[in-house]
Design a protein around this motif. Structure first.
Motif, PDB file in Angstrom:
ATOM      1  N   PRO A 102       9.874  18.821  -6.267  1.00 28.19           N
ATOM      2  CA  PRO A 102       9.655  17.370  -6.134  1.00 28.19           C
ATOM      3  C   PRO A 102       8.194  16.999  -5.922  1.00 28.19           C
ATOM      4  CG  PRO A 102      10.321  18.262  -4.023  1.00 28.19           C
ATOM      5  CD  PRO A 102      10.231  19.439  -4.980  1.00 28.19           C
ATOM      6  N   PHE A 103       7.824  15.823  -6.397  1.00 30.88           N
ATOM      7  CA  PHE A 103       6.484  15.297  -6.148  1.00 30.88           C
ATOM      8  C   PHE A 103       6.496  13.790  -6.338  1.00 30.88           C
ATOM      9  CE2 PHE A 103       6.650  17.652 -10.224  1.00 30.88           C
ATOM     10  CZ  PHE A 103       6.791  16.588 -11.084  1.00 30.88           C
ATOM     11  N   GLU A 149       0.820  -1.211   0.000  1.00 34.26           N
ATOM     12  CA  GLU A 149       0.000   0.000   0.000  1.00 34.26           C
ATOM     13  C   GLU A 149       0.853   1.260   0.000  1.00 34.26           C
ATOM     14  OE1 GLU A 149      -4.114  -0.691   2.319  1.00 34.26           O
ATOM     15  OE2 GLU A 149      -2.345  -1.307   3.465  1.00 34.26           O
ATOM     16  N   MET A 150       2.048   1.208   0.610  1.00 35.39           N
ATOM     17  CA  MET A 150       2.916   2.375   0.688  1.00 35.39           C
ATOM     18  C   MET A 150       3.897   2.464  -0.475  1.00 35.39           C
ATOM     19  SD  MET A 150       3.790   2.580   4.784  1.00 35.39           S
ATOM     20  CE  MET A 150       4.995   3.880   4.543  1.00 35.39           C
ATOM     21  N   LYS A 151       3.732   1.631  -1.459  1.00 42.30           N
ATOM     22  CA  LYS A 151       4.654   1.612  -2.585  1.00 42.30           C
ATOM     23  C   LYS A 151       4.766   2.992  -3.226  1.00 42.30           C
ATOM     24  CE  LYS A 151       5.421  -0.750  -7.019  1.00 42.30           C
ATOM     25  NZ  LYS A 151       4.862  -1.762  -7.964  1.00 42.30           N
ATOM     26  N   GLY A 152       5.999   3.481  -3.357  1.00 43.49           N
ATOM     27  CA  GLY A 152       6.243   4.761  -4.005  1.00 43.49           C
ATOM     28  C   GLY A 152       6.311   5.945  -3.065  1.00 43.49           C
ATOM     29  N   ILE A 153       6.188   5.737  -1.748  1.00 39.49           N
ATOM     30  CA  ILE A 153       6.157   6.859  -0.825  1.00 39.49           C
ATOM     31  C   ILE A 153       7.491   7.603  -0.792  1.00 39.49           C
ATOM     32  CG2 ILE A 153       6.824   5.474   1.180  1.00 39.49           C
ATOM     33  CD1 ILE A 153       4.364   8.470   1.109  1.00 39.49           C
ATOM     34  N   ASN A 154       8.603   6.908  -1.049  1.00 35.58           N
ATOM     35  CA  ASN A 154       9.902   7.583  -1.039  1.00 35.58           C
ATOM     36  C   ASN A 154      10.460   7.803  -2.446  1.00 35.58           C
ATOM     37  OD1 ASN A 154      10.507   4.953  -1.653  1.00 35.58           O
ATOM     38  ND2 ASN A 154      12.210   4.753  -0.221  1.00 35.58           N
ATOM     39  N   THR A 155       9.589   7.685  -3.452  1.00 40.99           N
ATOM     40  CA  THR A 155       9.985   7.914  -4.845  1.00 40.99           C
ATOM     41  C   THR A 155       9.533   9.289  -5.285  1.00 40.99           C
ATOM     42  OG1 THR A 155       9.754   5.549  -5.311  1.00 40.99           O
ATOM     43  CG2 THR A 155       9.813   7.037  -7.200  1.00 40.99           C
ATOM     44  N   LEU A 156      10.388   9.969  -6.040  1.00 36.35           N
ATOM     45  CA  LEU A 156      10.035  11.305  -6.497  1.00 36.35           C
ATOM     46  C   LEU A 156      10.415  11.510  -7.954  1.00 36.35           C
ATOM     47  CD1 LEU A 156      12.881  13.122  -6.744  1.00 36.35           C
ATOM     48  CD2 LEU A 156      12.667  13.158  -4.267  1.00 36.35           C
ATOM     49  N   ARG A 157       9.770  12.490  -8.552  1.00 37.97           N
ATOM     50  CA  ARG A 157      10.174  13.090  -9.820  1.00 37.97           C
ATOM     51  C   ARG A 157      10.283  14.585  -9.573  1.00 37.97           C
ATOM     52  NH1 ARG A 157       7.084  11.035 -15.143  1.00 37.97           N
ATOM     53  NH2 ARG A 157       9.118  11.556 -16.062  1.00 37.97           N
ATOM     54  N   CYS A 158      10.919  15.281 -10.482  1.00 36.52           N
ATOM     55  CA  CYS A 158      11.075  16.723 -10.322  1.00 36.52           C
ATOM     56  C   CYS A 158      10.671  17.453 -11.596  1.00 36.52           C
ATOM     57  CB  CYS A 158      12.527  17.096 -10.024  1.00 36.52           C
ATOM     58  SG  CYS A 158      13.156  16.481  -8.471  1.00 36.52           S
ATOM     59  N   LEU A 159      10.228  18.676 -11.408  1.00 39.78           N
ATOM     60  CA  LEU A 159      10.187  19.640 -12.493  1.00 39.78           C
ATOM     61  C   LEU A 159      11.422  20.510 -12.390  1.00 39.78           C
ATOM     62  CD1 LEU A 159       6.588  21.174 -12.863  1.00 39.78           C
ATOM     63  CD2 LEU A 159       7.774  19.634 -14.429  1.00 39.78           C
ATOM     64  N   LEU A 160      12.057  20.743 -13.516  1.00 41.06           N
ATOM     65  CA  LEU A 160      13.192  21.662 -13.596  1.00 41.06           C
ATOM     66  C   LEU A 160      12.930  22.665 -14.715  1.00 41.06           C
ATOM     67  CD1 LEU A 160      16.170  19.143 -13.303  1.00 41.06           C
ATOM     68  CD2 LEU A 160      15.571  20.894 -11.625  1.00 41.06           C
ATOM     69  N   GLN A 161      13.426  23.874 -14.552  1.00 39.16           N
ATOM     70  CA  GLN A 161      13.299  24.847 -15.613  1.00 39.16           C
ATOM     71  C   GLN A 161      14.316  24.550 -16.720  1.00 39.16           C
ATOM     72  OE1 GLN A 161      13.441  28.809 -13.848  1.00 39.16           O
ATOM     73  NE2 GLN A 161      11.209  28.839 -13.892  1.00 39.16           N
ATOM     74  N   LYS A 162      13.879  24.717 -17.952  1.00 38.89           N
ATOM     75  CA  LYS A 162      14.741  24.434 -19.091  1.00 38.89           C
ATOM     76  C   LYS A 162      15.884  25.445 -19.174  1.00 38.89           C
ATOM     77  CE  LYS A 162      11.052  22.478 -22.005  1.00 38.89           C
ATOM     78  NZ  LYS A 162      10.226  22.682 -23.216  1.00 38.89           N
ATOM     79  N   PRO A 163      17.094  24.957 -19.407  1.00 35.08           N
ATOM     80  CA  PRO A 163      18.198  25.897 -19.636  1.00 35.08           C
ATOM     81  C   PRO A 163      18.090  26.523 -21.020  1.00 35.08           C
ATOM     82  CG  PRO A 163      18.941  23.642 -19.950  1.00 35.08           C
ATOM     83  CD  PRO A 163      17.524  23.557 -19.457  1.00 35.08           C
TER      84      PRO A 163
END
Length: 365
Positions: free
Chosen positions: A138-139, A61-75
């Motif tokens: 992060p999210f 049930e807690m699968k993915g709780i410590n996994t993240l993706r990020c948005l970054l601004q484009k260079p």
């Protein structure tokens, strides 16, 4: 001035739950790990004496709780790559791959599974843009999937530039307190100091809201087990709806039924524009609406409970939509922590999208 998110554990920008929520193994799990791998058991156990009771919420049930993706601004020298999402191509931001966050207070994302646009890891913050575009937002991947669905429903496209702007606003202490961020459901348990608090009764906050063990199987069972030869149950679909005897009594004393002269197509059109409670009231007033078309209940699920998107994969021939509607309306949280969290995060995503709409129209200052 940054808010408290800057000084405590890094959290999902959408659901505001920490990436370092922990779980205490059950005695049975401890015995099993002792028998197989003592080192692995030590890695599972809490380090600071805190964690959710493993008998209440499972590892699955807690699968993915410590996994993240990020948005970054484009260079400035950003070059599109194969595999970019459509919403990345026309925005000023891009997505990283997945990473496992390694510590409660550090700003490092952890190493991403694959390198996207030359990025193998990033610094992350929940604060506003004072850190600069090279700092990632992060999210949880599952929370971002819900955000995308809400965006498509409300805006017609996925607005990650809007999400970035809202982060800049929500990262300001004065603004975030005024708009109820973080949400009370999380603020009560995680924001009175710098650590996440594993208080009993809040386990659902750590449950994966997309990959919910047992939910799809439950829906499939409800669909597959229906006997399509039986007469479907078309009772009024909302709380406080009249019983059959109440409806009959009201109709026999109400005089002429003005809806009785309308063709079925127009009656159906009327139903499609009403809420469940309005439909229940209409059935009190008119005998013409005593029998409801089964597909109406699927429509009600889509409009009133859009977070149950799995219904589109059910067999329409074998599903009693009226029974399914009532089950989802009254019993959706029974034993399924992920569903409770999904509804919470869906509503949080709706608030974010509302803020995006305000910033798009220059209404937010």
């Amino acid at each position: 001035m940054g808010n408290k998110l800057s000084y405590c554990e890094r959290r999902c920008q959408i659901c505001t739950v920490s990436f370092r929520v922990k779980r205490v193994p059950t005695p049975e799990e401890e015995d099993a790990w002792h028998a197989r791998d003592a080192a692995a058991l030590q890695a599972l156990q809490r380090n600071d004496g805190a964690g959710y009771d493993g008998s209440v919420i499972s590892t699955e049930e807690m699968k993915g709780i410590n996994t993240l993706r990020c948005l970054l601004q484009k260079p400035a020298d950003f070059v599109p790559e194969e595999g970019d999402e459509d919403f990345e191509r026309d925005s000023s931001c891009f997505l990283t791959d997945f990473a496992v966050h390694q510590g409660p207070y550090i700003y490092d994302s952890g190493t991403f599974n694959t390198v996207r646009h030359g990025v193998s890891e990033a610094k992350i913050t929940n604060d506003n843009g004072n850190f600069g575009g090279e700092w990632g937002m992060p999210f949880h991947p599952a929370c971002f999937e819900i955000f995308k669905r809400v965006c498509l429903r409300k805006l017609g496209f996925v607005d990650i530039d809007g999400l970035w702007r809202v982060r800049d606003l929500r990262g300001l202490f004065e603004y975030s307190m005024g708009c109820g961020f973080p949400p009370l459901s999380v603020r009560q348990y995680a924001f009175d100091d710098e650590k996440w608090h594993h208080k009993p009764g809040t386990e659902y906050l750590a449950a994966n809201p997309v990959d919910i063990p047992g939910f799809q199987e439950l829906l499939n069972h409800l669909s597959d087990s229906e006997d399509t030869s039986k007469e479907p149950n078309h009772q009024a679909p909302s709380p406080g709806a009249p019983s059959h005897s109440q409806s009959h009594s009201a109709l026999t004393t109400s005089g002429t039924d003005i809806f009785s002269t309308l063709p079925p197509e127009l009656l159906t059109e009327i139903l499609w524009s009403l809420s469940a409670r309005d439909i229940a009231n209409l059935r009190l007033a008119s005998r013409s609406f005593r029998t409801l078309p089964p597909i109406l209940f699927k429509h009600l699920i889509r409009t009133e409970m859009p977070y149950f998107w799995e219904i589109d994969g059910l067999d329409p021939r074998g599903t009693d939509w009226a029974d399914l509607y009532k089950m989802l309306q009254h019993n959706w949280s029974s034993g399924l922590l992920g569903l409770r969290n999904r509804v919470r995060i869906w509503h949080e995503a709706e608030k974010i999208v509302e803020m995006i709409q305000e910033t798009n129209h220059g209404l937010t200052h």
